[in-house]
Scaffold this active site. Structure first.
Site, mmCIF file in Angstrom:
data_model
loop_
_atom_site.group_PDB
_atom_site.id
_atom_site.type_symbol
_atom_site.label_atom_id
_atom_site.label_comp_id
_atom_site.label_asym_id
_atom_site.label_seq_id
_atom_site.Cartn_x
_atom_site.Cartn_y
_atom_site.Cartn_z
ATOM 1 N N GLU A 145 0.834 -1.202 0.000
ATOM 2 C CA GLU A 145 0.000 0.000 0.000
ATOM 3 C C GLU A 145 0.871 1.254 0.000
ATOM 4 O O GLU A 145 0.604 2.227 -0.726
ATOM 5 C CB GLU A 145 -0.908 -0.034 1.231
ATOM 6 C CG GLU A 145 -1.695 1.229 1.470
ATOM 7 C CD GLU A 145 -2.139 1.346 2.915
ATOM 8 O OE1 GLU A 145 -2.356 2.481 3.356
ATOM 9 O OE2 GLU A 145 -2.258 0.309 3.600
ATOM 10 N N ASP B 126 0.733 3.874 -3.238
ATOM 11 C CA ASP B 126 0.333 5.276 -3.101
ATOM 12 C C ASP B 126 1.266 6.172 -3.915
ATOM 13 O O ASP B 126 0.819 7.064 -4.647
ATOM 14 C CB ASP B 126 0.342 5.669 -1.629
ATOM 15 C CG ASP B 126 0.080 7.150 -1.428
ATOM 16 O OD1 ASP B 126 -1.035 7.602 -1.754
ATOM 17 O OD2 ASP B 126 0.989 7.858 -0.956
ATOM 18 N N ASP C 180 -7.205 1.012 0.453
ATOM 19 C CA ASP C 180 -5.828 0.559 0.701
ATOM 20 C C ASP C 180 -5.480 -0.643 -0.178
ATOM 21 O O ASP C 180 -4.348 -0.772 -0.656
ATOM 22 C CB ASP C 180 -5.649 0.183 2.172
ATOM 23 C CG ASP C 180 -5.691 1.388 3.098
ATOM 24 O OD1 ASP C 180 -5.623 2.515 2.600
ATOM 25 O OD2 ASP C 180 -5.804 1.185 4.321
ATOM 26 N N GLU D 46 -4.456 0.404 -3.686
ATOM 27 C CA GLU D 46 -3.069 0.873 -3.719
ATOM 28 C C GLU D 46 -2.096 -0.302 -3.667
ATOM 29 O O GLU D 46 -1.061 -0.294 -4.354
ATOM 30 C CB GLU D 46 -2.814 1.826 -2.561
ATOM 31 C CG GLU D 46 -3.517 3.158 -2.707
ATOM 32 C CD GLU D 46 -3.240 4.122 -1.578
ATOM 33 O OE1 GLU D 46 -3.306 5.340 -1.802
ATOM 34 O OE2 GLU D 46 -2.947 3.655 -0.450
#
Length: 237
Positions: free
Chosen positions: A48, A52, A121, A124
């Site tokens: 995650e 991002d 999440d 990502e």
């Protein structure tokens, strides 16, 4: 064993990606709650973190290239809408990630498979898995293809960024109603408090949500309520 292969294949079909390293997609679909009490279980928080950054870079490059006449300030605002938790949640719902994520029974019973933060999440983490497994160019193609509708709506100012306001507009369209956000509990260490909120009308619970701030948990609860209202409307006879 067959079941594990099956869920990976199902996800690969939805993503239109065939992972060389199947372990990456399994990790991307594993929530931290599933690892509690289990040894040697990897979960998706590290992916995650990487996803991002990859997402931010790809969207930034795309906006910079495609919208040459837009100033930096406007592009920054549009990017924030495109990569926000709400937009990621929308992508997760399109992929139906909720039914594939491994999580604890407790997390599932408290609505984890519909929780905005968990699903966002996971998106990502999947982006990072694509990046690690297939390289940056493939990750960029993957992101732009899957976010093209979100990008268009962001550039046309058609993205809802405030679920509480949207829920209020829907519920009060025929007159005033009292909407109450109730903090049920919080847990976790002081530096990482997790808040649990219910949104109610006349003591009737419309939605539940969690977040790492009261504001975030209220937005999550409003989003959950909107999802339920939408589901009821779609299935109304």
């Amino acid at each position: 064993m067959g079941e594990k292969v099956s869920y990976v294949e199902d996800v690969e079909k939805k993503l239109n990606v065939c992972f060389k390293d199947k372990e990456l997609i399994k990790i991307a679909l594993t929530h931290s709650s599933y690892a509690n009490g289990r040894k040697n279980i990897k979960f998706n928080e590290r992916l995650e973190f990487l996803g991002d950054s990859v997402l931010q870079l790809c969207i930034s490059e795309y906006l910079f290239t495609m919208y040459k006449n837009k100033p930096e300030g406007e592009l920054t605002k549009k990017r924030a809408l495109i990569v926000c938790e709400n937009s990621l949640y929308e992508i997760a719902k399109k992929w139906e990630l909720g039914k594939y994520i491994k999580m604890s029974r407790g997390e599932e019973l408290t609505g984890g498979r519909e929780r905005t933060s968990i699903l966002a999440d996971c998106v990502e983490a999947i982006i990072a898995a694509v990046h690690v497994d297939c390289g940056y160019e493939k990750a960029r193609e993957f992101i732009i293809y899957n976010f093209k509708d979100v990008i268009q709506r962001a550039m046309e100012n058609r993205i809802v960024s405030d679920y509480k306001t949207r829920l209020q507009e829907i519920l009060q369209k025929d007159g005033d109603v009292s909407i109450e956000y109730v903090l049920i509990k919080y847990d976790g260490p002081p530096h990482r408090r997790k808040f649990y909120t219910e949104v109610c009308i006349d003591k009737n619970i419309l939605g539940t949500g969690t977040g790492y701030s009261k504001k975030e948990s209220e937005q999550d609860a409003a989003h959950n309520a909107l999802s339920k209202l939408s589901f009821r409307a779609e299935n109304r006879v």
